[in-house]
Design an enzyme around this catalytic site. Structure first.
Site, PDB file in Angstrom:
ATOM      1  N   ARG A 122       0.790  -1.229   0.000  1.00  0.00           N
ATOM      2  CA  ARG A 122       0.000   0.000   0.000  1.00  0.00           C
ATOM      3  C   ARG A 122       0.822   1.278   0.000  1.00  0.00           C
ATOM      4  O   ARG A 122       0.499   2.230  -0.697  1.00  0.00           O
ATOM      5  CB  ARG A 122      -0.864   0.001   1.242  1.00  0.00           C
ATOM      6  CG  ARG A 122      -1.883  -1.072   1.146  1.00  0.00           C
ATOM      7  CD  ARG A 122      -2.650  -1.177   2.407  1.00  0.00           C
ATOM      8  NE  ARG A 122      -3.716  -2.121   2.167  1.00  0.00           N
ATOM      9  CZ  ARG A 122      -4.587  -2.537   3.059  1.00  0.00           C
ATOM     10  NH1 ARG A 122      -4.509  -2.081   4.282  1.00  0.00           N
ATOM     11  NH2 ARG A 122      -5.512  -3.370   2.739  1.00  0.00           N
ATOM     12  N   HIS A 150      -6.351   5.435   6.165  1.00  0.00           N
ATOM     13  CA  HIS A 150      -7.128   4.218   6.222  1.00  0.00           C
ATOM     14  C   HIS A 150      -6.957   3.453   7.534  1.00  0.00           C
ATOM     15  O   HIS A 150      -7.883   2.871   8.055  1.00  0.00           O
ATOM     16  CB  HIS A 150      -6.672   3.344   5.060  1.00  0.00           C
ATOM     17  CG  HIS A 150      -7.289   1.999   5.023  1.00  0.00           C
ATOM     18  ND1 HIS A 150      -8.638   1.822   4.911  1.00  0.00           N
ATOM     19  CD2 HIS A 150      -6.745   0.756   5.107  1.00  0.00           C
ATOM     20  CE1 HIS A 150      -8.900   0.518   4.902  1.00  0.00           C
ATOM     21  NE2 HIS A 150      -7.777  -0.140   5.044  1.00  0.00           N
ATOM     22  N   LEU A 161      -7.853  -7.679  10.201  1.00  0.00           N
ATOM     23  CA  LEU A 161      -8.930  -8.548  10.671  1.00  0.00           C
ATOM     24  C   LEU A 161      -8.318  -9.735  11.396  1.00  0.00           C
ATOM     25  O   LEU A 161      -8.772 -10.153  12.458  1.00  0.00           O
ATOM     26  CB  LEU A 161      -9.785  -9.006   9.490  1.00  0.00           C
ATOM     27  CG  LEU A 161     -10.406  -7.886   8.636  1.00  0.00           C
ATOM     28  CD1 LEU A 161     -11.287  -8.475   7.543  1.00  0.00           C
ATOM     29  CD2 LEU A 161     -11.222  -6.936   9.492  1.00  0.00           C
TER      30      LEU A 161
HETATM   31  C1  LIG Z   1     -13.057   0.668   4.716  1.00  0.00           C
HETATM   32  C2  LIG Z   1     -12.114  -0.269   5.405  1.00  0.00           C
HETATM   33  C3  LIG Z   1     -11.856  -1.517   4.873  1.00  0.00           C
HETATM   34  C4  LIG Z   1     -10.993  -2.393   5.512  1.00  0.00           C
HETATM   35  N1  LIG Z   1     -10.763  -3.612   4.961  1.00  0.00           N
HETATM   36  C5  LIG Z   1      -9.955  -4.482   5.598  1.00  0.00           C
HETATM   37  C6  LIG Z   1      -9.730  -5.779   5.058  1.00  0.00           C
HETATM   38  O1  LIG Z   1     -10.261  -6.144   4.018  1.00  0.00           O
HETATM   39  N2  LIG Z   1      -8.917  -6.622   5.736  1.00  0.00           N
HETATM   40  C7  LIG Z   1      -8.320  -6.269   6.920  1.00  0.00           C
HETATM   41  O2  LIG Z   1      -7.621  -7.079   7.504  1.00  0.00           O
HETATM   42  N3  LIG Z   1      -8.533  -5.045   7.440  1.00  0.00           N
HETATM   43  C8  LIG Z   1      -9.321  -4.142   6.824  1.00  0.00           C
HETATM   44  N4  LIG Z   1      -9.518  -2.898   7.368  1.00  0.00           N
HETATM   45  C9  LIG Z   1      -8.985  -2.591   8.681  1.00  0.00           C
HETATM   46  C10 LIG Z   1      -9.846  -3.213   9.766  1.00  0.00           C
HETATM   47  O3  LIG Z   1     -11.197  -3.174   9.383  1.00  0.00           O
HETATM   48  C11 LIG Z   1      -9.736  -2.525  11.102  1.00  0.00           C
HETATM   49  O4  LIG Z   1      -8.418  -2.287  11.413  1.00  0.00           O
HETATM   50  C12 LIG Z   1     -10.311  -3.380  12.202  1.00  0.00           C
HETATM   51  O5  LIG Z   1     -11.613  -3.772  11.862  1.00  0.00           O
HETATM   52  C13 LIG Z   1     -10.315  -2.688  13.532  1.00  0.00           C
HETATM   53  O6  LIG Z   1     -10.992  -3.489  14.466  1.00  0.00           O
HETATM   54  P1  LIG Z   1     -11.014  -3.118  15.987  1.00  0.00           P
HETATM   55  O7  LIG Z   1     -11.846  -4.161  16.646  1.00  0.00           O
HETATM   56  O8  LIG Z   1      -9.649  -2.921  16.487  1.00  0.00           O
HETATM   57  O9  LIG Z   1     -11.735  -1.703  16.094  1.00  0.00           O
HETATM   58  P2  LIG Z   1     -13.158  -1.115  15.514  1.00  0.00           P
HETATM   59  O10 LIG Z   1     -13.835  -2.051  14.625  1.00  0.00           O
HETATM   60  O11 LIG Z   1     -12.823   0.223  15.052  1.00  0.00           O
HETATM   61  O12 LIG Z   1     -14.021  -1.065  16.818  1.00  0.00           O
HETATM   62  C14 LIG Z   1     -13.898  -0.057  17.759  1.00  0.00           C
HETATM   63  C15 LIG Z   1     -14.942  -0.265  18.809  1.00  0.00           C
HETATM   64  O13 LIG Z   1     -14.658   0.588  19.892  1.00  0.00           O
HETATM   65  C16 LIG Z   1     -15.792   1.328  20.252  1.00  0.00           C
HETATM   66  N5  LIG Z   1     -15.304   2.582  20.817  1.00  0.00           N
HETATM   67  C17 LIG Z   1     -14.419   3.464  20.295  1.00  0.00           C
HETATM   68  N6  LIG Z   1     -14.190   4.465  21.158  1.00  0.00           N
HETATM   69  C18 LIG Z   1     -14.934   4.207  22.237  1.00  0.00           C
HETATM   70  C19 LIG Z   1     -15.134   4.875  23.476  1.00  0.00           C
HETATM   71  N7  LIG Z   1     -14.493   5.994  23.792  1.00  0.00           N
HETATM   72  N8  LIG Z   1     -16.006   4.343  24.356  1.00  0.00           N
HETATM   73  C20 LIG Z   1     -16.677   3.175  24.074  1.00  0.00           C
HETATM   74  N9  LIG Z   1     -16.494   2.513  22.935  1.00  0.00           N
HETATM   75  C21 LIG Z   1     -15.645   3.016  22.032  1.00  0.00           C
HETATM   76  C22 LIG Z   1     -16.590   1.449  18.999  1.00  0.00           C
HETATM   77  O14 LIG Z   1     -17.920   1.687  19.317  1.00  0.00           O
HETATM   78  C23 LIG Z   1     -16.365   0.067  18.386  1.00  0.00           C
HETATM   79  O15 LIG Z   1     -17.225  -0.852  18.979  1.00  0.00           O
HETATM   80  C24 LIG Z   1     -10.370  -2.013   6.719  1.00  0.00           C
HETATM   81  C25 LIG Z   1     -10.622  -0.754   7.248  1.00  0.00           C
HETATM   82  C26 LIG Z   1     -11.463   0.130   6.579  1.00  0.00           C
HETATM   83  C27 LIG Z   1     -11.625   1.513   7.127  1.00  0.00           C
END
Ligand SMILES: Cc1cc2nc3c(=O)[nH]c(=O)nc-3n(C[C@H](O)[C@H](O)[C@H](O)COP(=O)(O)OP(=O)(O)OC[C@H]3O[C@@H](n4cnc5c(N)ncnc54)[C@H](O)[C@@H]3O)c2cc1C
Ligand code: FES
Lengths: 253, 637
Positions: free
Chosen positions: B330, B401, B441
């Site tokens: 990327r 991103h 993911l």
């Molecule tokens: C458009 C897009 C496409 C993507 N495609 C891919 C892909 O194909 N393959 C891949 O591996 N990765 C991909 N990624 C990256 C990946 O999706 C993310 O890095 C990953 O899903 C993050 O997961 P997470 O559980 O860490 O956080 P998130 O899914 O961001 O979850 C955060 C959680 O924290 C909660 N939260 C945040 N702040 C607070 C607060 N202060 N108080 C209470 N709750 C809070 C939110 O409500 C949410 O529930 C993509 C990202 C984007 C933007």
């Protein structure tokens, strides 16, 4: 860049106890490249600068997948385009001078929280009742141990892509959650991993939906017409079959 | 402060199993005596909440959205990696490990990355057992694709909605535990502070976003899974509510923040269309498997794409990187897009776009095949731009991103605050300076399903954790701090909207701390961020009240934290005297315009310690030791 001038009639309601009313808000100079929510952003910026409270609306991903957004636009859930969430609806589909009536989802099971924001926690209750496979982390066999025909997986995916936005309920004259529920029942009933619990699942989910105050299905098909993911009512038919099997005991395999 | 990674030594292949064997266990009957707070229910938090509850812990889970099913993770399109080697194309745990370390430009911890690669296969097994309808071949076995610069096909996917299916799977697992009474779900809550008692994380203060009430929640450990901070740039592909608030408040309570300057720019997003733009939409990079990236050879060529003959097109990625072509990582793809646009060869109304062309793929494979692979992406593109990618090339441009930086954690995923564990995008652990596609993911689910269930037990079993009362002074203090912040925000009553100030911050960072960085620009950020912060606290306009559903107030709180965090990001970028992965300082590049690392002086994690509102943060380092891979200049020629 083309711009259009619109008049909005927006539902304003302070909270659950407030009665609520429609408020007329001008929305001049809207770029046709904007999404519907960006149009609301512009209106809200202006309200804020005028010292008024902006219109509350739910949204998050703004790309049609989280299911957070949604409102009735001129009586249609998510507006006039097929297979489109409100955040993916672009202003090029409206004409200069249009008046848009914007209201929250209305259903006995969805109470208004504020303005266009509603409480959809009833959907979580339905899933909690059985919308899962009871396989705890750690015990799974190799992922390729059970082949699943491509068509079956594809059909399951058609159902599994439900975003849980609630448009089906809002569009249904009976405020029924059948399409939502059937999407999950159908997805898991199609996959071999979901079979062992199929009977229990369908019974428990239907019971939960009744308890939440959702109505019955009377085949109006409005849900299918307004589903942003174009989920078909054939899934309702499959759910009904699963229900029959469950009631008559043959689904316990 | 010495940063102890607690990563075991010895042969890398057995580190994780040896570590697991040595971790203390919590007796099953005792598990129910422990309350675990999980903040965030995306892939990382959702999988953690479900798995911890299955083990018997009492979980209290929090999220901002109205349901855990809507977390930002849902938007992930392309897929999830796993070293299954089903296609028999030479993949292995070792290769996934190596690719991830190399892709991260040798700035990640070897032990963590190896564990991630090792766990990857169990994630797919579990997800299939949960009934995820992954894509399959005609024989009914799982299909794989190659993704984001990998030379093997190790990416599992569910159409262009992989994140959705994975998240719904975590969500369903969680809801099952809600029904079992082991998870209590608190949606529409925002964590505003971390509560520390006797030096250990023992609770949080959260705002009920519907009523405005501040709530105190106590537990024996806190698991933070609140996602990345990409929205500091205002425009990004992140969901609107993604924020740095939870992580930043923990940082202010003592958790070190690692590598904040490591941000990832994704090469294939829909270009900005105007000032109203509220977020950017990603077009999955799986599209680069079949789409060809090009711009006109001539500067300022305004002809329609179809009118530009073949020999006047520059397929610049294929030209410069013959072996990886359109599949370079990327950061490389993004920088090259910027470069050709800077040369005046960009396309579209703004000149800030390049073509991604499917003409040849459609000719080769037929429209039906392309439609099956990318139909939903093409439809999304058409919805937004009103252009049909089957007949005209897509236009794309890089956008913010993902953020590799995050709270520093050790091998057990524990931050520098005992009892505060950090999972998923919110931590810094596995991707070094650049993340490979389909690996976020994998990491989120590895952390939640397969790491934290073990490591949290070790902490709980080995630590004295007497009951704490919600009336403890630490709770009162955290709550009054949160209340005071709300009061201050509502009292400003200035003339500028919060979005307007956020937009200005985003612009400043995108121009100076984005794809290409230089000292002068970073200095400018360091000078202007405090000015913007001042402007915010003097002139922001936050309507509404504290005891109400008030989205303007929510936004203001998040922007206030972004305005503090942005300074640290620029400082980290300025201090790292090298380029690596997503951090590209123009002063440090090879003759071929690739990132030029300085392994002698910067082969380390930089972890920042908060020292107070007006004090300089202190930089600590964790040296990175590479015993299993040889540091090399990345080359994708
Ligand atoms: C458009 C897009 C496409 C993507 N495609 C891919 C892909 O194909 N393959 C891949 O591996 N990765 C991909 N990624 C990256 C990946 O999706 C993310 O890095 C990953 O899903 C993050 O997961 P997470 O559980 O860490 O956080 P998130 O899914 O961001 O979850 C955060 C959680 O924290 C909660 N939260 C945040 N702040 C607070 C607060 N202060 N108080 C209470 N709750 C809070 C939110 O409500 C949410 O529930 C993509 C990202 C984007 C933007
Ligand atoms: S905001 Fe996510 S579907 Fe519309």
């Amino acid at each position: 860049m083309a711009t259009i001038n619109l008049t909005l009639k927006v539902w304003r309601q302070k909270g659950q106890k407030d009665k609520g009313r429609l408020e007329t808000l001008p929305a001049p100079g809207i770029s046709t490249d904007m999404s519907f929510l960006e149009m609301l952003d512009v209106v809200n910026e202006r309200l804020t600068l005028e010292g008024k409270e902006p219109v509350a609306f739910d949204h998050d991903c703004r790309e049609g997948i989280c299911g957070m957004c949604g409102a009735m636009v001129n009586g249609l859930a998510h507006g006039p385009e097929r297979g489109t969430t409100l955040c993916q609806l672009h202003m090029r589909h409206f004409r200069d001078g249009d008046t848009l009536m914007i209201e929250p989802w209305r259903a006995r099971a969805f109470k208004v929280v504020k303005d266009l924001v509603v409480d959809r926690s009833a959907f979580d209750k339905i899933i909690a009742a059985g919308g899962y496979v009871s396989a705890s982390t750690g015990g799974a066999q190799d992922a390729n141990a059970i082949p699943v025909p491509m068509e079956t997986a594809e059909e399951a995916m058609d159902a599994a892509q439900c975003i849980g936005c609630g448009a089906c309920v809002a569009s249904c004259p009976n405020a029924s959650a059948m399409l939502f529920m059937s999407a999950k029942v159908s997805h898991l009933a199609l996959m071999p991993q979901g079979r062992p619990e199929a009977a229990r699942r369908v019974l428990a989910m239907l019971r939960a939906a009744d308890a939440c105050g959702f109505g019955n299905c009377s085949n109006e098909r409005e849900c299918e017409a307004k589903c942003p993911k174009e989920i078909k009512i054939t899934h309702i038919a499959r759910m009904n079959r699963e229900y029959m099997k469950a009631v008559f005991g043959s689904a316990r395999e | 402060m010495k940063l102890e990674s607690h990563a075991p030594g010895g042969p890398i292949e057995t580190r994780w199993s040896r570590h697991k064997n040595q971790i203390k266990l919590v007796n099953p009957a005792n598990k129910r005596k422990y309350d675990i707070i999980v903040v965030g229910t995306g892939l990382a938090g959702g999988s953690a909440a479900a798995s911890l509850a299955e083990l018997g812990y009492n979980v209290k889970a929090f999220c901002i959205q109205d349901s855990p099913r809507r977390a930002h993770s849902i938007a992930a399109q392309g897929g999830i990696n796993a070293a299954k080697n089903y296609p028999n194309d030479g993949d292995s745990v070792w290769r996934l490990f190596y690719d991830t370390v190399k892709g991260g430009d040798f700035r990640a911890r070897e032990s963590n990355v190896y564990r991630l690669a090792e766990i990857s296969t169990a994630i797919i097994d579990h997800c299939v057992a949960q009934g995820i309808p992954f894509a399959r071949d005609y024989g009914g076995l799982l299909a794989n694709r190659s993704f984001g610069g990998a030379q093997v096909s190790r990416t599992f996917y569910a159409r262009g909605q992989t994140g959705q299916q994975l998240l719904l799977c975590c969500y369903q697992g969680m809801m099952r535990q809600v029904a079992a009474g082991k998870v209590t779900m608190f949606p529409r809550r925002e964590m505003l502070d971390l509560v520390i008692v006797d030096g250990k994380a023992r609770g949080i203060v959260a705002r009920n976003l519907v009523t405005g009430e501040l709530e105190r929640h106590a537990g024996h450990a806190v698991v933070l899974a609140t996602g990345g901070y990409g929205n500091v740039f205002y425009l990004s592909t992140n969901a609107m509510a993604s924020n740095v608030t939870a992580a930043w408040r923990c940082h202010k309570r003592g958790a070190l923040f690692a590598n904040p300057c490591y941000t990832q720019i994704h090469p294939t997003c829909i270009p900005v269309s105007g000032g109203h733009q509220s977020k950017l939409t990603l077009m999955s990079e799986s599209l680069r498997n079949d789409g060809r990236v090009w711009v006109p050879k001539k500067q300022g060529d305004t002809r329609a794409a179809a009118d530009i003959p073949e020999d006047e097109r520059d397929y610049y990625l294929e030209r410069k990187y013959p072996s990886f072509g359109n599949l370079v990582p990327r950061d490389v793809a993004s920088r090259n897009a910027k470069q050709v646009c800077d040369e005046g060869r960009g396309v579209g109304a703004t000149g800030l776009a390049v073509y991604l062309d499917f003409r040849d793929a459609i000719q080769r494979d037929g429209r039906a095949t392309i439609e099956r692979k990318y139909g939903n992406l093409f439809a999304m593109y058409e919805k937004i731009t009103a252009d049909d990618p089957y007949t005209t090339p897509m236009m794309i441009y890089p956008a913010i991103h993902y953020t590799m930086g995050g709270l520093w954690v050790d091998y057990n995923l524990m931050s520098t605050i005992p009892g505060l564990f950090v999972l998923g995008e919110a931590n810094f652990s596995d991707h070094g300076a650049n993340r490979l596609g389909a690996s976020a993911l994998m990491q989120g689910l590895a952390d939640g399903y397969f790491v934290i269930p073990y490591t949290i037990g070790g902490y709980l079993a080995g630590t004295a954790l007497p009951q704490v009362s919600l009336e403890h002074a630490a709770f009162k203090d955290a709550e009054s701090g949160a209340k005071e912040q709300t009061r201050r925000l509502l009292a400003i009553q200035g003339r500028r909207t919060v979005d307007d100030i956020h937009r200005a911050l985003g612009r400043l960072l995108w121009d100076n701390c984005g794809m290409g960085r230089n000292d002068q620009g970073l200095q400018e950020v360091l000078q202007k961020v405090p000015e913007l912060r001042d402007e915010f606290w003097k002139n922001a306009l936050v309507p509404g009240g504290a005891d109400d559903f008030n989205q303007s107030l929510e936004k203001a709180g998040r922007v206030a934290d972004f305005l503090e965090f942005a300074g640290l990001m620029a400082k980290d970028a300025l201090t790292r005297r090298e380029s690596c992965g997503g951090h590209f300082n123009e002063a440090f590049q090879t003759e071929e315009n690739e990132a030029l690392r300085d392994d002698e002086n910067f082969c380390h994690v930089a972890a920042w310690e908060y020292k107070g509102p007006d004090a300089e943060p202190e930089r600590h380092v964790e040296p990175l030791v590479f015993e299993n891979v040889t540091l090399a200049q990345r080359s994708y020629k």
